[in-house]
Design an enzyme around this catalytic site. Structure first.
Site, PDB file in Angstrom:
ATOM      1  N   SER A 162      60.591  58.682 105.058  1.00 25.85           N
ATOM      2  CA  SER A 162      60.759  57.281 105.418  1.00 25.85           C
ATOM      3  C   SER A 162      59.546  56.761 106.185  1.00 25.85           C
ATOM      4  CB  SER A 162      62.010  57.112 106.277  1.00 25.85           C
ATOM      5  OG  SER A 162      62.073  55.814 106.834  1.00 25.85           O
ATOM      6  N   THR A 181      71.008  54.714 106.545  1.00 26.01           N
ATOM      7  CA  THR A 181      70.652  54.666 105.137  1.00 26.01           C
ATOM      8  C   THR A 181      71.535  55.616 104.336  1.00 26.01           C
ATOM      9  OG1 THR A 181      68.774  54.662 103.604  1.00 26.01           O
ATOM     10  CG2 THR A 181      68.796  56.396 105.278  1.00 26.01           C
ATOM     11  N   TYR A 183      75.322  56.756 104.007  1.00 27.85           N
ATOM     12  CA  TYR A 183      76.262  56.445 105.090  1.00 27.85           C
ATOM     13  C   TYR A 183      76.494  54.959 105.340  1.00 27.85           C
ATOM     14  CZ  TYR A 183      75.324  61.358 105.885  1.00 27.85           C
ATOM     15  OH  TYR A 183      75.176  62.712 105.713  1.00 27.85           O
ATOM     16  N   LYS A 184      75.901  54.081 104.533  1.00 23.33           N
ATOM     17  CA  LYS A 184      76.019  52.655 104.807  1.00 23.33           C
ATOM     18  C   LYS A 184      77.454  52.146 104.691  1.00 23.33           C
ATOM     19  CE  LYS A 184      71.349  51.520 103.176  1.00 23.33           C
ATOM     20  NZ  LYS A 184      70.572  50.683 102.228  1.00 23.33           N
ATOM     21  N   GLY A 207      73.830  51.193  96.743  1.00 24.46           N
ATOM     22  CA  GLY A 207      73.730  50.557  98.053  1.00 24.46           C
ATOM     23  C   GLY A 207      72.726  49.425  98.111  1.00 24.46           C
ATOM     24  N   ASP A 224      74.894  49.061  85.110  1.00 24.33           N
ATOM     25  CA  ASP A 224      74.779  50.370  85.738  1.00 24.33           C
ATOM     26  C   ASP A 224      75.278  51.398  84.737  1.00 24.33           C
ATOM     27  OD1 ASP A 224      74.615  51.382  88.963  1.00 24.33           O
ATOM     28  OD2 ASP A 224      75.581  52.759  87.556  1.00 24.33           O
ATOM     29  N   THR A 262      67.435  50.899  90.680  1.00 27.75           N
ATOM     30  CA  THR A 262      67.647  52.301  90.339  1.00 27.75           C
ATOM     31  C   THR A 262      66.450  53.101  90.852  1.00 27.75           C
ATOM     32  OG1 THR A 262      66.452  52.458  88.225  1.00 27.75           O
ATOM     33  CG2 THR A 262      68.658  51.449  88.179  1.00 27.75           C
ATOM     34  N   GLY A 278      58.661  46.192  95.960  1.00 30.60           N
ATOM     35  CA  GLY A 278      59.651  46.742  96.873  1.00 30.60           C
ATOM     36  C   GLY A 278      59.181  46.777  98.312  1.00 30.60           C
ATOM     37  N   GLN A 304      63.246  43.659 105.743  1.00 32.62           N
ATOM     38  CA  GLN A 304      64.455  44.224 106.339  1.00 32.62           C
ATOM     39  C   GLN A 304      64.117  44.911 107.655  1.00 32.62           C
ATOM     40  OE1 GLN A 304      65.552  47.547 106.874  1.00 32.62           O
ATOM     41  NE2 GLN A 304      63.656  48.478 106.137  1.00 32.62           N
TER      42      GLN A 304
END
Length: 282
Positions: A14, A64, A67-68, A131, A152, A194, A243, A250
């Site tokens: 990350s 992230t 677990y969101k 997510g 999807d 995706t 992206g 964010q």
């Protein structure tokens, strides 16, 4: 000291830490940002980890994959979070309780407006209903998209997202494999949510022979920044949004929630690229 962190699975790559530390430096704040990886924390439990963070001085944490959704069930949402958006990626620890937000959907809207101005999204086909797809779909709703088409490979997951959007009064429909080509041709915008296009999953999620009539595209992948999807779209004369814009906005939204500061996004962008020029290419 502003103590922050990221809770997730397999998060060692990350880039969030360097963004938040940089934003803190711009605001004259000493910021720490820890990676709380469930792959390396023994007997990991989400509620236990959040409680530990709250009790050990964290101002807040990002959350992230995977677990969101679980975090959303545990935490009181901030007022701006749409009720039907069933995930949070930002948790703030306050004396009167924990508050949850989803800065992905707000960040997507800010990125879109930065890139495309006041232009409406029109009819949009989105690949992926996970997510990040949930967040971008609600972002499209917030931007006033005429119709949101969802595809999807897991049809049940795609149908579930469509039902969630419909419950939030969005005009949405699921597109199956048989109708996918026609939907690509008929769309004003195309979105990839995706993993296809990431360094470890190379390729393009769309048939590039169908490109040409669309107005804009967005790829949630930002490693690399210039994906095969975006390169093919640009070659066909379509406006693109990378992206990186979602990651960047964010992150700014989350930092503002954590710190109470207001960030000059243009100045932050310059600072980030000066510090990390490789972010331009991923």
């Amino acid at each position: 000291m502003l103590k922050l962190g990221l809770i997730g699975k397999g998060i060692s790559r990350s880039q969030s830490a360097r963004l938040h530390v940089l934003l803190g430096r711009m605001c004259g704040m000493d910021v720490t940002y820890d990676y709380l990886d469930s792959d390396v924390i023994k007997d990991f439990d989400l509620i236990k980890q959040l409680t530990t963070c709250a009790e050990t001085g964290y101002a807040g944490v990002n959350v992230t994959h995977p677990y969101k959704t679980s975090a959303r069930k545990l935490i009181t949402p901030r007022k701006r979070l749409p009720e039907a958006l069933g995930s949070v990626n930002t948790v703030v620890f306050r004396e009167d309780g924990w508050r949850g937000d989803n800065t992905d959907f707000v960040g997507f809207m800010r990125g879109y407006q930065k890139q495309f101005g006041d232009a409406k999204p029109g009819t949009v086909l989105q690949m992926g209903a996970g997510g990040v797809g949930l967040a971008t779909a609600f972002g499209l709703r917030g931007l006033g998209a005429d119709k949101i088409l969802i595809h999807d490979k897991d049809a049940a997951r795609g149908e579930e997202l469509v039902a969630t959007l419909a419950a939030a009064n969005a005009n949405a429909a699921f597109v199956g494999e048989d109708d996918l080509s026609d939907a690509v041709r008929a769309s004003d915008g195309l979105i990839n949510c995706t993993p296809v296009g990431m360094n470890q999953y190379p390729g393009c999620p769309f048939d590039t022979d169908l490109f040409g009539g669309q107005k804009w595209v967005f790829d949630a992948v930002y490693t690399p920044v210039q994906t095969a999807f975006l390169r093919a779209a640009a070659k066909s004369g379509i406006d693109v949004m990378t992206g990186f814009e979602l990651f960047f906005f964010q992150g700014i939204e989350a930092f503002e929630v954590f710190s109470g500061a207001e960030i000059d996004a243009d100045a932050a962008r310059d600072e980030y690229f000066n510090a990390y020029p490789e972010a331009l290419t991923g």
